[in-house]
Scaffold this active site. Structure first.
Site, PDB file in Angstrom:
ATOM      1  N   GLU A   4      -0.987  -9.352  -0.842  1.00 16.14           N
ATOM      2  CA  GLU A   4      -1.922  -9.863  -0.943  1.00 16.14           C
ATOM      3  C   GLU A   4      -2.286 -10.209  -2.238  1.00 16.14           C
ATOM      4  OE1 GLU A   4      -2.135  -6.923   2.497  1.00 16.14           O
ATOM      5  OE2 GLU A   4      -2.499  -8.821   3.554  1.00 16.14           O
ATOM      6  N   GLY A  51       0.668  -5.366   0.981  1.00 17.88           N
ATOM      7  CA  GLY A  51      -0.529  -5.146  -0.095  1.00 17.88           C
ATOM      8  C   GLY A  51      -0.226  -5.759  -1.625  1.00 17.88           C
ATOM      9  N   ALA A 104       0.865  -1.190  -0.055  1.00 14.37           N
ATOM     10  CA  ALA A 104      -0.223  -0.256   0.289  1.00 14.37           C
ATOM     11  C   ALA A 104       1.120   1.060   0.181  1.00 14.37           C
ATOM     12  CB  ALA A 104      -0.696  -0.139   1.239  1.00 14.37           C
ATOM     13  N   GLU A 162       4.333  -5.721   7.444  1.00 10.55           N
ATOM     14  CA  GLU A 162       3.549  -4.322   8.046  1.00 10.55           C
ATOM     15  C   GLU A 162       3.685  -4.055   9.926  1.00 10.55           C
ATOM     16  OE1 GLU A 162       2.429  -6.738   5.873  1.00 10.55           O
ATOM     17  OE2 GLU A 162       0.765  -5.614   4.584  1.00 10.55           O
TER      18      GLU A 162
HETATM   19  C1  LIG Z   1      -2.262  -3.316   2.135  1.00 10.51           C
HETATM   20  C2  LIG Z   1      -1.585  -3.601   3.100  1.00 10.51           C
HETATM   21  C3  LIG Z   1      -3.107  -2.961   4.338  1.00 10.51           C
HETATM   22  O1  LIG Z   1      -1.738  -4.799   3.957  1.00 10.51           O
HETATM   23  C4  LIG Z   1      -1.278  -2.666   4.254  1.00 10.51           C
HETATM   24  C5  LIG Z   1       0.459  -1.941   3.384  1.00 10.51           C
HETATM   25  O2  LIG Z   1       0.922  -3.161   2.644  1.00 10.51           O
HETATM   26  S1  LIG Z   1       1.572  -1.338   4.102  1.00 10.51           S
HETATM   27  C6  LIG Z   1       3.116  -1.116   2.776  1.00 10.51           C
HETATM   28  C7  LIG Z   1       3.895  -2.349   3.142  1.00 10.51           C
HETATM   29  N1  LIG Z   1       5.455  -2.581   1.985  1.00 10.51           N
HETATM   30  C8  LIG Z   1       6.676  -1.903   2.969  1.00 10.51           C
HETATM   31  O3  LIG Z   1       6.259  -2.030   4.015  1.00 10.51           O
HETATM   32  C9  LIG Z   1       7.281  -1.835   1.462  1.00 10.51           C
HETATM   33  C10 LIG Z   1       7.982  -0.419   1.851  1.00 10.51           C
HETATM   34  N2  LIG Z   1       9.594  -0.275   0.802  1.00 10.51           N
HETATM   35  C11 LIG Z   1      10.773  -1.141   0.957  1.00 10.51           C
HETATM   36  O4  LIG Z   1      10.605  -1.174   2.229  1.00 10.51           O
HETATM   37  C12 LIG Z   1      11.378  -0.958   0.385  1.00 10.51           C
HETATM   38  O5  LIG Z   1      11.416   0.410  -0.744  1.00 10.51           O
HETATM   39  C13 LIG Z   1      11.827  -1.959  -1.518  1.00 10.51           C
HETATM   40  C14 LIG Z   1      12.703  -2.776  -0.385  1.00 10.51           C
HETATM   41  C15 LIG Z   1      10.636  -2.468  -1.710  1.00 10.51           C
HETATM   42  C16 LIG Z   1      12.964  -1.186  -2.123  1.00 10.51           C
HETATM   43  O6  LIG Z   1      13.915  -0.781  -1.456  1.00 10.51           O
HETATM   44  P1  LIG Z   1      14.869   0.118  -2.054  1.00 10.51           P
HETATM   45  O7  LIG Z   1      15.040  -0.115  -3.376  1.00 10.51           O
HETATM   46  O8  LIG Z   1      16.010   0.584  -1.694  1.00 10.51           O
HETATM   47  O9  LIG Z   1      14.391   1.626  -2.552  1.00 10.51           O
HETATM   48  P2  LIG Z   1      13.024   2.608  -2.216  1.00 10.51           P
HETATM   49  O10 LIG Z   1      14.395   3.604  -2.579  1.00 10.51           O
HETATM   50  O11 LIG Z   1      12.898   2.081  -0.491  1.00 10.51           O
HETATM   51  O12 LIG Z   1      12.387   3.210  -3.315  1.00 10.51           O
HETATM   52  C17 LIG Z   1      11.916   4.155  -4.095  1.00 10.51           C
HETATM   53  C18 LIG Z   1      10.443   5.112  -4.650  1.00 10.51           C
HETATM   54  O13 LIG Z   1       9.412   3.494  -3.976  1.00 10.51           O
HETATM   55  C19 LIG Z   1       8.839   4.499  -2.920  1.00 10.51           C
HETATM   56  N3  LIG Z   1       8.189   2.907  -2.010  1.00 10.51           N
HETATM   57  C20 LIG Z   1       8.066   1.724  -2.206  1.00 10.51           C
HETATM   58  N4  LIG Z   1       7.336   1.629  -1.296  1.00 10.51           N
HETATM   59  C21 LIG Z   1       6.954   2.259  -0.427  1.00 10.51           C
HETATM   60  C22 LIG Z   1       5.440   2.103  -0.584  1.00 10.51           C
HETATM   61  N5  LIG Z   1       4.777   1.289  -0.057  1.00 10.51           N
HETATM   62  N6  LIG Z   1       5.023   2.956  -0.534  1.00 10.51           N
HETATM   63  C23 LIG Z   1       4.942   4.019  -0.973  1.00 10.51           C
HETATM   64  N7  LIG Z   1       6.180   4.826  -1.369  1.00 10.51           N
HETATM   65  C24 LIG Z   1       7.099   3.171  -1.915  1.00 10.51           C
HETATM   66  C25 LIG Z   1      10.225   5.224  -1.873  1.00 10.51           C
HETATM   67  O14 LIG Z   1       9.943   5.687  -1.205  1.00 10.51           O
HETATM   68  C26 LIG Z   1      10.954   5.406  -3.037  1.00 10.51           C
HETATM   69  O15 LIG Z   1      10.392   6.748  -3.222  1.00 10.51           O
HETATM   70  P3  LIG Z   1      11.523   8.537  -3.087  1.00 10.51           P
HETATM   71  O16 LIG Z   1      11.730   7.985  -1.767  1.00 10.51           O
HETATM   72  O17 LIG Z   1      12.959   7.662  -4.701  1.00 10.51           O
HETATM   73  O18 LIG Z   1      11.014   9.092  -3.592  1.00 10.51           O
END
Ligand SMILES: CC(C)(O)CC(=O)SCCNC(=O)CCNC(=O)[C@H](O)C(C)(C)COP(=O)(O)OP(=O)(O)OC[C@H]1O[C@@H](n2cnc3c(N)ncnc32)[C@H](O)[C@@H]1OP(=O)(O)O
Length: 258
Positions: A112, A109, A65, A132
């Protein structure tokens, strides 16, 4: 129809839906969820489409998400709008088969969403996770429920409690994905699987989907009865006569979905 966050291509009788928010690793924001839901409904109603594939980019199927979008919401906000409720669950009401073709991250998500599809084909670089817990929340669209039914309690607890990622090989061993293919071959392999499904009687295909999904919702006795009655019912179709005649005559069946 033009979309902002997804790309839809129809090739032969397959709808390929590509999540397309590369700047956020295909994080599922409201627009993407609405557009995906509309595209799926459209594909489900399009007589030319016989199978659907959902995919992302090589780096990310979907990183979950959109954290930016939801970070400042209150309990009242998410409860009132029923965040990740009906809109995304609409995917599970699609009657045509949906294959998730997963490359890179399928987290939160994203994992999921892949599990809401009928089966998952993973690229060798795929990584699945329910992180999460690292955000101070829990999964909200199946990470504690569908994942547990698919891979069992121990691994589901591990994934949800530690937030660790599972690679494609482990996901295949655990039964989360049906097969793992070289990353560069993900879409050709998914298209080949979709074409195989598209060749079958679509009445039988939809019945398979209903029957397998029923196994998650009911007792074994009820499920077996549902399956047997579904098997019986298909004897009312022309496709059953054609399929069995084709076998006996040693030729390819020509199904007409009747
Ligand atoms: C649906 C529910 C109810 O179950 C809830 C959820 O899904 S909560 C979300 C769960 N997901 C996460 O916690 C994953 C979050 N992302 C990461 O951990 C990392 O991005 C990664 C391991 C997937 C990749 O890391 P890396 O290669 O270092 O890339 P990044 O620089 O982190 O990401 C690039 C760019 O994408 C943006 N990003 C990544 N994931 C998300 C996200 N889930 N939501 C919003 N934005 C996301 C990240 O912020 C970067 O953007 P910028 O900062 O460069 O603008």
């Amino acid at each position: 129809m033009a979309y902002e966050t997804i790309i839809v291509e129809i090739e032969d009788d397959i709808a390929l839906i590509r999540l397309n928010r590369p700047e956020a690793l295909n994080a599922l924001n409201g627009t993407l969820i609405n557009e995906l839901s509309s595209a799926l409904t459209e594909a489900d109603h399009n007589d030319k489409v016989r199978c659907i594939i959902i995919t992302g980019s090589e780096k990310a199927f979907a990183a979950g998400a959109d954290i930016k979008e939801m970070s400042q919401k209150s309990y009242v906000d998410v409860y009132t709008e029923d965040l990740f409720g009906a809109q995304i669950e609409a995917i599970t009401r699609v009657r045509k088969p949906i294959i998730a073709a997963v490359s890179g991250y399928a987290l939160g998500g994203g994992c999921e969403l892949a599990m809401m599809c009928d089966f998952i084909i993973a690229a060798e670089n795929a990584k699945f996770g329910q992180p999460e817990i690292n955000l101070g929340v829990v999964a909200g669209i199946g990470g504690t429920q569908r994942l547990t039914r698919i891979i069992g309690k121990s691994k589901a607890m591990d994934m949800n409690l530690t937030g660790r990622f599972m690679d494609a090989a482990e996901a295949e061993r655990a039964g989360l994905v049906s097969r793992v293919v070289p990353t560069a071959k993900l879409i050709p392999e998914a298209m080949a699987a979709a074409r195989k499904i598209a060749e079958k009687s679509q009445i039988a295909v939809r019945t398979v989907k209903e029957a397998v999904n029923r196994s998650y919702e009911t007792t074994l006795r009820e499920g077996l009865l549902f399956e047997r009655r579904a098997f019986h019912a298909l004897f009312a179709t022309e496709d059953q006569k054609e399929g069995m005649a084709a076998f006996l005559e040693k030729r390819e069946a020509q199904f007409r979905d009747r």
